[in-house]
Design an enzyme around this catalytic site. Structure first.
Site, PDB file in Angstrom:
ATOM      1  N   GLY A  10       1.007  -1.028   0.011  1.00 32.65           N
ATOM      2  CA  GLY A  10       0.163  -0.093  -0.083  1.00 32.65           C
ATOM      3  C   GLY A  10       0.640   1.165   0.018  1.00 32.65           C
ATOM      4  N   ALA A  11       0.658   2.216  -0.904  1.00 32.74           N
ATOM      5  CA  ALA A  11       1.306   3.304  -0.698  1.00 32.74           C
ATOM      6  C   ALA A  11       0.583   4.544  -0.878  1.00 32.74           C
ATOM      7  CB  ALA A  11       2.352   3.439  -2.407  1.00 32.74           C
ATOM      8  N   GLY A  12      -0.476   4.647   0.155  1.00 34.58           N
ATOM      9  CA  GLY A  12      -1.334   5.832   0.387  1.00 34.58           C
ATOM     10  C   GLY A  12      -0.365   6.764   1.205  1.00 34.58           C
ATOM     11  N   ALA A  14      -0.359   5.965   4.733  1.00 36.45           N
ATOM     12  CA  ALA A  14       0.208   5.243   5.832  1.00 36.45           C
ATOM     13  C   ALA A  14       1.381   4.407   4.943  1.00 36.45           C
ATOM     14  CB  ALA A  14      -0.978   4.263   6.295  1.00 36.45           C
ATOM     15  N   GLY A  15       1.248   4.041   4.172  1.00 35.58           N
ATOM     16  CA  GLY A  15       2.079   3.204   3.415  1.00 35.58           C
ATOM     17  C   GLY A  15       3.668   3.837   3.147  1.00 35.58           C
ATOM     18  N   PHE A 113     -13.443  22.001  12.786  1.00 31.44           N
ATOM     19  CA  PHE A 113     -13.953  20.856  12.171  1.00 31.44           C
ATOM     20  C   PHE A 113     -14.679  19.948  13.337  1.00 31.44           C
ATOM     21  CE2 PHE A 113     -12.972  17.683   8.930  1.00 31.44           C
ATOM     22  CZ  PHE A 113     -12.684  18.612   7.910  1.00 31.44           C
ATOM     23  N   ASP A 209      -8.618  -4.901   0.895  1.00 29.87           N
ATOM     24  CA  ASP A 209      -7.791  -6.139   0.583  1.00 29.87           C
ATOM     25  C   ASP A 209      -6.782  -6.450   1.605  1.00 29.87           C
ATOM     26  OD1 ASP A 209      -8.769  -5.163  -1.610  1.00 29.87           O
ATOM     27  OD2 ASP A 209      -7.009  -5.201  -2.914  1.00 29.87           O
ATOM     28  N   GLN A 228     -18.429   4.338   9.479  1.00 33.89           N
ATOM     29  CA  GLN A 228     -18.788   5.717   9.479  1.00 33.89           C
ATOM     30  C   GLN A 228     -19.520   6.209   8.308  1.00 33.89           C
ATOM     31  OE1 GLN A 228     -15.802   9.305   9.418  1.00 33.89           O
ATOM     32  NE2 GLN A 228     -16.693   9.308  11.260  1.00 33.89           N
ATOM     33  N   HIS A 230     -20.780   9.417   6.647  1.00 25.74           N
ATOM     34  CA  HIS A 230     -20.458  11.075   6.822  1.00 25.74           C
ATOM     35  C   HIS A 230     -21.685  11.679   6.470  1.00 25.74           C
ATOM     36  CE1 HIS A 230     -18.586  14.866   5.270  1.00 25.74           C
ATOM     37  NE2 HIS A 230     -17.462  14.527   5.928  1.00 25.74           N
ATOM     38  N   LEU A 240     -18.186  13.120  -1.856  1.00 19.91           N
ATOM     39  CA  LEU A 240     -18.051  13.741  -0.600  1.00 19.91           C
ATOM     40  C   LEU A 240     -18.190  15.246  -0.743  1.00 19.91           C
ATOM     41  CD1 LEU A 240     -17.496  13.316   2.451  1.00 19.91           C
ATOM     42  CD2 LEU A 240     -14.880  13.845   1.802  1.00 19.91           C
ATOM     43  N   GLU A 243     -16.563  18.255   5.404  1.00 18.39           N
ATOM     44  CA  GLU A 243     -16.920  18.670   6.505  1.00 18.39           C
ATOM     45  C   GLU A 243     -16.323  20.194   6.841  1.00 18.39           C
ATOM     46  OE1 GLU A 243     -16.807  15.999   9.932  1.00 18.39           O
ATOM     47  OE2 GLU A 243     -16.012  17.483  10.965  1.00 18.39           O
ATOM     48  N   ARG A 274     -19.661  13.414  13.911  1.00 19.21           N
ATOM     49  CA  ARG A 274     -20.270  12.568  12.633  1.00 19.21           C
ATOM     50  C   ARG A 274     -21.362  11.746  12.783  1.00 19.21           C
ATOM     51  NH1 ARG A 274     -14.942  12.230   8.651  1.00 19.21           N
ATOM     52  NH2 ARG A 274     -14.749  14.287   8.296  1.00 19.21           N
ATOM     53  N   HIS A 339     -18.406   6.277   4.642  1.00 20.79           N
ATOM     54  CA  HIS A 339     -17.318   7.015   4.290  1.00 20.79           C
ATOM     55  C   HIS A 339     -15.953   6.499   4.714  1.00 20.79           C
ATOM     56  CE1 HIS A 339     -14.876  10.626   3.788  1.00 20.79           C
ATOM     57  NE2 HIS A 339     -14.547  10.642   5.170  1.00 20.79           N
ATOM     58  N   ARG A 374     -15.117   8.219  14.253  1.00 17.34           N
ATOM     59  CA  ARG A 374     -13.700   9.006  14.300  1.00 17.34           C
ATOM     60  C   ARG A 374     -14.142  10.435  14.009  1.00 17.34           C
ATOM     61  NH1 ARG A 374     -11.300  11.230   9.389  1.00 17.34           N
ATOM     62  NH2 ARG A 374     -12.471  10.130   8.080  1.00 17.34           N
ATOM     63  N   SER A 379      -7.907  11.287  10.514  1.00 22.89           N
ATOM     64  CA  SER A 379      -7.417   9.900   9.743  1.00 22.89           C
ATOM     65  C   SER A 379      -6.407  10.052   8.918  1.00 22.89           C
ATOM     66  CB  SER A 379      -8.462   9.432   8.696  1.00 22.89           C
ATOM     67  OG  SER A 379      -7.973   8.530   8.082  1.00 22.89           O
ATOM     68  N   LEU A 380      -6.044  11.378   8.320  1.00 23.25           N
ATOM     69  CA  LEU A 380      -4.717  11.339   7.937  1.00 23.25           C
ATOM     70  C   LEU A 380      -3.789  11.333   9.100  1.00 23.25           C
ATOM     71  CD1 LEU A 380      -5.511  14.362   5.404  1.00 23.25           C
ATOM     72  CD2 LEU A 380      -5.652  11.825   4.985  1.00 23.25           C
TER      73      LEU A 380
HETATM   74  C1  LIG Z   1     -13.133  11.426  -0.170  1.00 24.82           C
HETATM   75  C2  LIG Z   1     -12.629  11.150   1.130  1.00 24.82           C
HETATM   76  C3  LIG Z   1     -12.012  12.380   1.854  1.00 24.82           C
HETATM   77  C4  LIG Z   1     -11.474  12.350   2.964  1.00 24.82           C
HETATM   78  N1  LIG Z   1     -10.904  13.522   3.723  1.00 24.82           N
HETATM   79  C5  LIG Z   1     -10.351  13.447   4.857  1.00 24.82           C
HETATM   80  C6  LIG Z   1      -9.835  14.528   5.282  1.00 24.82           C
HETATM   81  O1  LIG Z   1     -10.012  15.496   5.108  1.00 24.82           O
HETATM   82  N2  LIG Z   1      -9.019  14.351   6.577  1.00 24.82           N
HETATM   83  C7  LIG Z   1      -8.769  12.914   7.210  1.00 24.82           C
HETATM   84  O2  LIG Z   1      -8.221  12.948   8.204  1.00 24.82           O
HETATM   85  N3  LIG Z   1      -9.259  11.944   6.606  1.00 24.82           N
HETATM   86  C8  LIG Z   1     -10.003  12.121   5.340  1.00 24.82           C
HETATM   87  N4  LIG Z   1     -10.381  10.688   4.630  1.00 24.82           N
HETATM   88  C9  LIG Z   1     -10.050   9.631   5.108  1.00 24.82           C
HETATM   89  C10 LIG Z   1      -8.714   9.242   4.767  1.00 24.82           C
HETATM   90  O3  LIG Z   1      -8.249  10.046   3.536  1.00 24.82           O
HETATM   91  C11 LIG Z   1      -8.387   7.843   4.518  1.00 24.82           C
HETATM   92  O4  LIG Z   1      -8.732   7.287   5.891  1.00 24.82           O
HETATM   93  C12 LIG Z   1      -6.832   7.721   4.499  1.00 24.82           C
HETATM   94  O5  LIG Z   1      -6.260   8.733   3.558  1.00 24.82           O
HETATM   95  C13 LIG Z   1      -6.416   6.251   4.198  1.00 24.82           C
HETATM   96  O6  LIG Z   1      -4.865   6.196   3.888  1.00 24.82           O
HETATM   97  P1  LIG Z   1      -4.415   4.829   3.655  1.00 24.82           P
HETATM   98  O7  LIG Z   1      -2.869   5.181   3.618  1.00 24.82           O
HETATM   99  O8  LIG Z   1      -4.495   4.317   5.106  1.00 24.82           O
HETATM  100  O9  LIG Z   1      -4.886   4.050   2.375  1.00 24.82           O
HETATM  101  P2  LIG Z   1      -4.973   4.590   1.024  1.00 24.82           P
HETATM  102  O10 LIG Z   1      -4.809   6.090   0.849  1.00 24.82           O
HETATM  103  O11 LIG Z   1      -6.486   4.492   0.505  1.00 24.82           O
HETATM  104  O12 LIG Z   1      -4.088   3.607   0.182  1.00 24.82           O
HETATM  105  C14 LIG Z   1      -4.126   2.434   0.114  1.00 24.82           C
HETATM  106  C15 LIG Z   1      -2.878   1.753  -0.612  1.00 24.82           C
HETATM  107  O13 LIG Z   1      -2.979   0.591  -0.650  1.00 24.82           O
HETATM  108  C16 LIG Z   1      -2.708  -0.056  -1.983  1.00 24.82           C
HETATM  109  N5  LIG Z   1      -3.416  -1.397  -2.222  1.00 24.82           N
HETATM  110  C17 LIG Z   1      -4.708  -1.801  -1.650  1.00 24.82           C
HETATM  111  N6  LIG Z   1      -4.783  -3.211  -2.007  1.00 24.82           N
HETATM  112  C18 LIG Z   1      -3.833  -3.557  -2.375  1.00 24.82           C
HETATM  113  C19 LIG Z   1      -3.476  -4.654  -2.925  1.00 24.82           C
HETATM  114  N7  LIG Z   1      -4.258  -5.815  -2.969  1.00 24.82           N
HETATM  115  N8  LIG Z   1      -2.259  -5.175  -3.515  1.00 24.82           N
HETATM  116  C20 LIG Z   1      -1.155  -3.882  -3.722  1.00 24.82           C
HETATM  117  N9  LIG Z   1      -1.589  -2.626  -3.226  1.00 24.82           N
HETATM  118  C21 LIG Z   1      -2.796  -2.385  -2.575  1.00 24.82           C
HETATM  119  C22 LIG Z   1      -3.544   0.922  -2.789  1.00 24.82           C
HETATM  120  O14 LIG Z   1      -2.799   1.046  -4.333  1.00 24.82           O
HETATM  121  C23 LIG Z   1      -3.136   2.205  -2.033  1.00 24.82           C
HETATM  122  O15 LIG Z   1      -1.757   2.723  -2.572  1.00 24.82           O
HETATM  123  C24 LIG Z   1     -11.110  10.938   3.392  1.00 24.82           C
HETATM  124  C25 LIG Z   1     -11.653   9.817   2.788  1.00 24.82           C
HETATM  125  C26 LIG Z   1     -12.201  10.049   1.584  1.00 24.82           C
HETATM  126  C27 LIG Z   1     -12.684   8.812   0.672  1.00 24.82           C
END
Ligand SMILES: Cc1cc2nc3c(=O)[nH]c(=O)nc-3n(C[C@H](O)[C@H](O)[C@H](O)COP(=O)(O)OP(=O)(O)OC[C@H]3O[C@@H](n4cnc5c(N)ncnc54)[C@H](O)[C@@H]3O)c2cc1C
Length: 563
Positions: A10-12, A14-15, A113, A209, A228, A230, A240, A243, A274, A339, A374, A379-380
């Site tokens: 995962g490269a969001g 957290a990753g 918020f 996943d 949650q 929203h 979305l 907020e 929320r 959400h 939450r 979450s960020l």
């Molecule tokens: C529209 C929206 C707005 C939001 N706004 C806010 C906000 O303003 N403030 C806040 O605090 N939170 C907000 N949130 C919540 C927050 O954005 C998320 O909870 C957070 O960004 C999740 O980050 P993450 O790194 O955990 O996962 P993600 O950013 O979802 O990344 C997941 C990663 O895992 C990888 N992955 C998944 N499955 C597999 C697999 N099987 N094989 C290989 N790679 C895989 C994906 O490619 C991706 O790189 C929002 C959420 C949404 C949906």
């Protein structure tokens, strides 16, 4: 065979944060993502990120708001860590180049918020997630110790003979090749599971996943019933409206022209937690005071037009393009929508799961800092603080061990399992039809209001869909970007997530945070001030096992929760 000290899946946010921390800790790192990293769902985060950075604010106040927001189900030791470490994390991001909003004095500016007793949300207009994600990606590219595997899909985790998690098996989306990745420590950072609901604010890639990958290895999932809704999503498509709009001063109205939050949260009004606002809206709609199509109105015209264009420009476009509404001139119809999942893989405060060598961070994990609900913009923060802590710990553990062995037999087994999926001829419904049925039942029976009968019905549907998914076929038999095969695998992951959510919701016979049971409308601390864990018991078709963990309280005793 690619091998790394630490493998991050995962490269969001957290990753990437975990990968950077592990690399800085001296580890070689592989980071895998099924989409290009900057397309991860973190990219969609609009409103901002919380920290008590202002001298008049305090981490204790941030922590108390989080504890109260969680309806006292959050673990207070973890919440204390998150809130204490928040200011440093924001400053670190700023120093790396995140262009946080600055106020007229040139200082970092905040917005209000929900559920917060001070304005402590830092933001970049309404593209905060995107801004941070791109900055971290730049950092990632700079690191020689980090190897990126973009557009690789993880299908299963692998263990060595002692049960230590020793890597993962992937499918390379570009050519369909199946590969085994060997690692000393594995961090799951695969994000949320909103796609099991329809509609949802979540991107198509949010299919839970990692939660399912860990569940299948026997890891306990915790607080899964806490999903949650929203308060402000566009009716029909679930997109979305941040907020931040209410933070900037927008009001909610029912069809009778009442600012109905006066009845439900007289002091915080639209900026209550929320779960509270979503329930208020749902009640207005169900009691016949909503607009046609089951909505209420969010009136952003209360915010000066110049400020809307400066601070909320993304939602100006979203409302215009997807609802045909000019939010600078008229109210936009909204409703509560799926959400975020507060639950996930149970971890300690270093992201370590009960399985040797396996960590989880971000939305995939349940530390648990969000408990029953939450707070927006927490979450960020969670992704960064616990992503970093997992990366640091994994690098340290990796140093002290040799590479565990991962047998090629597991690879061969997975190759034939995927070949079998590709080889199936279609006899029944398509994946998209099963997915749609899942989304519908979850959004109807496992939503803002729940009861025993509805939940039992949802469980039956999930069990039936699990059976049906075992024979679902693909139309695309190719190897290049075969999205069809992925959707079969993702459907399986989503059904595992749904099973755990519904099991938790049936078990929790009270109302707390996002779980509101109309048949048990009160919070019951005597029996339910505890986490529910769900663990797969290994035998196919059987229901998982349920267990309980005490909630960690440090300085805040449960109280009645009013806003
Ligand atoms: C529209 C929206 C707005 C939001 N706004 C806010 C906000 O303003 N403030 C806040 O605090 N939170 C907000 N949130 C919540 C927050 O954005 C998320 O909870 C957070 O960004 C999740 O980050 P993450 O790194 O955990 O996962 P993600 O950013 O979802 O990344 C997941 C990663 O895992 C990888 N992955 C998944 N499955 C597999 C697999 N099987 N094989 C290989 N790679 C895989 C994906 O490619 C991706 O790189 C929002 C959420 C949404 C949906």
């Amino acid at each position: 065979m690619p091998h790394h000290d630490v493998l991050v899946i995962g490269a969001g946010l957290a990753g990437m944060r975990a990968a950077l921390a592990a690399a800085e800790g001296g580890a070689t790192v592989g980071i895998i993502s099924k989409v290009h990293p900057v397309r991860s769902h973190s990219n969609a985060a609009q409103g901002g990120i919380n920290a008590a950075l202002n001298p008049e604010d305090s981490w204790e106040s941030h922590a108390f708001d989080t504890v109260k927001g969680s309806d006292y189900l959050g673990d207070q030791d973890a919440i204390e860590i998150m809130c204490k470490e928040a200011p440093e994390e924001i400053l670190h991001l700023e120093h790396l180049g995140t262009t946080f909003h600055r106020n007229e004095q040139g200082k970092l500016g905040t917005r209000a918020f929900g559920g917060a007793s001070a304005a402590r949300t830092y933001y970049v207009a309404d593209i905060t997630g995107q801004a941070i994600l791109h900055v971290l990606y730049e950092q990632l590219m700079k690191h020689e110790a980090v190897h990126r595997y973009e557009e690789f899909f993880v299908t299963v985790l692998v263990q060595d003979d002692s049960g230590h998690i020793a890597g993962a098996i992937t499918r390379n989306l570009r050519d369909g090749a199946i590969e085994l990745f060997n690692a000393k420590q594995v961090i799951l950072a695969t994000g949320g599971n909103g796609q099991i609901y329809n509609p949802t604010t979540n991107a198509l890639v949010c299919t839970g996943d990692g939660i399912a990958l860990a569940y299948r290895m026997g890891a306990p999932l915790m607080d899964m019933e806490m999903v949650q809704y929203h308060p402000t999503t566009l009716a029909g498509n679930g997109l979305l409206i941040t907020e931040g709009a209410r933070g900037e001063g927008a009001h909610l109205y029912n069809a009778e022209g009442e600012r109905f939050m006066e009845k439900y949260a007289p002091s915080k009004m639209e900026l209550a937690s929320r779960d509270v606002v979503s329930r208020a809206e749902q009640t207005e709609i169900e009691e016949g005071r909503g607009f046609d199509g089951g909505t209420v109105h969010l009136d952003i015209t209360k915010v000066p037009r110049k400020r809307i264009h400066e601070a909320l420009r993304e939602i100006v476009m979203i409302a215009r393009d997807f609802a045909g509404v000019d939010i600078t001139r008229e109210p936009v119809p909204i409703k509560p929508g799926n959400h975020y999942v507060m639950g996930g893989i149970k971890t300690d405060t270093d992201g370590l799961t009960p399985l040797s060598g396996l960590y989880a961070a971000g939305e995939t994990a349940c530390v648990s800092v969000h408990g029953g609900n939450r707070l927006g913009a927490n979450s960020l923060l969670d992704t960064l603080v616990f992503g970093r802590r997992a990366g640091v710990r994994a690098a340290r553990e990796a140093k002290a061990m040799v590479m565990p062995s991962a047998s090629r037999a597991q690879l061969e087994h997975e190759e034939s399992a995927i070949e079998a999926i590709v080889g199936r001829e279609r006899t029944g419904r398509r994946v998209s039809e099963l997915h749609a049925e899942l989304g519908r039942i979850m959004d109807t029976n496992v939503a803002v209001y729940r009861d025993e009968d509805g939940l039992r019905e949802a469980l039956e549907v999930v069990k039936r869909l699990q059976e049906e998914s075992k024979t679902v076929a693909t139309d695309d038999k190719g190897t290049i970007f075969n999205q069809d095969v992925l959707s079969v695998l993702e459907l399986g992951f989503m059904l595992d997530n749904a099973e755990a959510i519904v099991m938790g919701a049936i078990e929790r016979k009270e109302s707390r945070g996002a779980q509101y049971r109309t048949d048990f409308p009160d919070r019951n601390d005597d029996d339910w001030l505890r986490h529910i864990t769900v663990t797969q018991n290994g035998s196919d078709g059987e229901l998982p096992e349920l267990d309980y963990t005490e909630v960690t309280l440090t300085q805040w005793q449960p109280e009645a929760r009013t806003y």
